[in-house]
Design an enzyme around this catalytic site. Structure first.
Site, PDB file in Angstrom:
ATOM      1  N   CYS A 188     -17.972  -1.965 -22.120  1.00  0.00           N
ATOM      2  CA  CYS A 188     -19.077  -0.821 -21.658  1.00  0.00           C
ATOM      3  C   CYS A 188     -18.084   0.348 -21.256  1.00  0.00           C
ATOM      4  O   CYS A 188     -17.761   0.651 -20.341  1.00  0.00           O
ATOM      5  CB  CYS A 188     -19.723  -1.358 -20.204  1.00  0.00           C
ATOM      6  SG  CYS A 188     -20.880  -2.635 -20.649  1.00  0.00           S
ATOM      7  N   TYR A 232       1.750  -3.296 -31.159  1.00  0.00           N
ATOM      8  CA  TYR A 232       1.007  -2.821 -29.998  1.00  0.00           C
ATOM      9  C   TYR A 232      -0.611  -2.947 -30.213  1.00  0.00           C
ATOM     10  O   TYR A 232      -1.345  -2.456 -29.667  1.00  0.00           O
ATOM     11  CB  TYR A 232       1.080  -1.340 -29.666  1.00  0.00           C
ATOM     12  CG  TYR A 232       2.388  -0.771 -29.750  1.00  0.00           C
ATOM     13  CD1 TYR A 232       3.442  -1.317 -28.675  1.00  0.00           C
ATOM     14  CD2 TYR A 232       3.168  -0.339 -30.849  1.00  0.00           C
ATOM     15  CE1 TYR A 232       4.849  -1.127 -28.625  1.00  0.00           C
ATOM     16  CE2 TYR A 232       4.546  -0.031 -30.568  1.00  0.00           C
ATOM     17  CZ  TYR A 232       5.283  -0.444 -29.750  1.00  0.00           C
ATOM     18  OH  TYR A 232       6.659  -0.126 -29.757  1.00  0.00           O
TER      19      TYR A 232
END
Ligand code: LLP
Length: 404
Positions: free
Chosen positions: A338, A367
């Site tokens: 969200c 990463y």
């Protein structure tokens, strides 16, 4: 990774078989690519014979670190956790360097006890703390001092580390001051000058400037270091338009520097070793069309791969099965989290896609998993390693019961 009759293969295994077997989202590494990258890096700098310390923050999977160990590389770590993981993978403490601006006393003690190669200190207070601990333990500790050379690495603003406005390292003045203060310390031996100007650097010129700064400083200090640790930072080609890093030029610049100074070079590469060895498989949950766009809603999200949301970085997306039809609309590949920034890529035109189909997000080995989180209480993805026609689970998918 390549297409064979419209089907994506990782080494000799079909992508679709992998997602059926392991589910999604899944980080999938190619061992061959990893080995090639290591070999290429080693070859590029073979004439200067450096110590290579893989930057564990870029990827801390134990099986990956075991491969790193096998190749002869050491480790660059930034926490006790990473140090423990590197040691667990069998990497010798004599090949471990410890960086970071905020090492806690407990972490320093651990590093001293393990007798690692170098603690690269980033402030005067830290060296005093190392000296205090060394005295307590009646040990002599080898340290490096990290210089902030005030150089613009011409990379993403959020991953630059070598300018005075960044928190890393010490100014030239502070550096020289510390050298004088600790020159005759009985417990701390300053053996190394370390520097790291940033990450995803695709031009050799910032490195050339960095070497000039080092040269000037070494002349001024008249201090003889055993090691110069040049950090990591070499970029990869996330996008076709990015030019490839000129390893040859960088090697030449260092070779010239070594004509004047007899020191051992250390590198701390992360991204250049592991980034392009992995993809992130995801399944399309829904497709939502508006007049302007198609939202391709994946089951991978920013908690699995943070880089696009965090730095606006680019990762190409490819379907596991290439449809010959193309759709001209703008496609926004998004996750279920969200947040509006939970978006991987926006492209104009893409292969026709259907709900329940699968895609691979490219170049996520560095990463990717190491930056993932449990945001929105989403369990972390699993990791698999491909070797030829074999696939192996190298990190289990987190279960909800692990986090609830
Ligand atoms: N050495 C030091 C002291 C570092 O701070 C870093 C990375 C490296 C070595 C390894 O750099 P590499 O060769 O991987 O560029 N999360 C960001 C990158 C942060 C890099 C932090 N330091 C990203 O996803 O782009």
């Amino acid at each position: 990774m390549r297409f064979k009759k419209n089907k994506l293969f990782i080494e000799k295994v079909e992508g679709l078989k992998l997602v059926k077997k392991f589910g999604t989202p899944t980080y999938c590494y190619s061992l061959r690519k990893l080995r090639d990258n290591i070999r290429n890096f080693q070859k590029s700098f073979s004439t200067i014979n450096p110590i290579l310390c893989f930057s564990v923050k870029s990827n801390s999977n134990l099986q990956i670190l075991k491969e790193i160990k096998k190749s002869g590389m050491g480790a660059d770590v930034v926490s006790k956790g990473e140090m423990m993981q590197a040691l667990k993978a069998g990497i010798s403490p004599k090949k471990i360097v410890f960086s970071g601006v905020g090492k806690k006393t407990e972490e320093l003690k651990f590093a001293i006890d393990k007798k690692i190669l170098l603690i690269n200190a980033e402030s005067e207070s830290e060296i005093f703390e190392i000296e205090r601990l060394a005295k307590l333990k009646k040990k002599i500790v080898d340290v490096g001092i990290r210089l902030n050379p005030n150089i613009d690495a011409k990379t993403l603003k959020k991953i630059s580390t070598g300018k005075h406005e960044d928190k890393f390292g010490l100014t030239e003045k502070a550096f020289l001051n510390i050298l004088n203060k600790f020159r005759n310390s009985k417990f701390v031996q300053i053996k190394c000058l370390s520097v790291h100007i940033g990450s995803q650097i695709t031009d050799y010129k910032p490195y050339s400037k960095m070497i000039n700064v080092l040269d000037r400083l070494l002349e001024k200090s008249k201090y003889v270091f055993d090691y110069i640790d040049l950090g990591g930072g070499i970029g990869i080609q996330y996008e076709k338009k990015t030019k490839l890093f000129n390893y040859k030029k960088y090697n030449e610049i260092i070779k010239n520097f070594l004509r004047k100074y007899k020191v051992k070079i250390i590198f701390e590469p992360g991204r250049s070793i592991i980034a392009n060895s992995a993809v992130l498989f995801a399944q399309i949950i829904y497709i939502k069309s508006t007049t302007k766009k198609k939202f391709i809603i994946l089951d991978a999200a920013m908690n699995d791969l943070m880089r696009p949301a965090l730095y606006g970085s680019y990762h190409n997306i490819i379907p596991l099965i290439k449809n010959n039809k193309r759709n001209k609309k703008i496609h926004d590949f998004v996750g279920p989290v969200c947040e509006t920034t939970d978006k991987f890529l926006s492209v104009k035109g893409f292969y026709h896609l259907e709900e329940k189909e699968y895609v691979a997000i490219s170049d996520v080995g560095a990463y990717g998993m190491s930056l993932s989180s449990n945001y929105n209480l989403r369990p972390k993805a699993c990791e698999i390693l491909i070797e030829n026609n074999l696939s192996k689970l190298i990190l289990k998918r987190q279960k909800l019961s692990n986090i609830i």
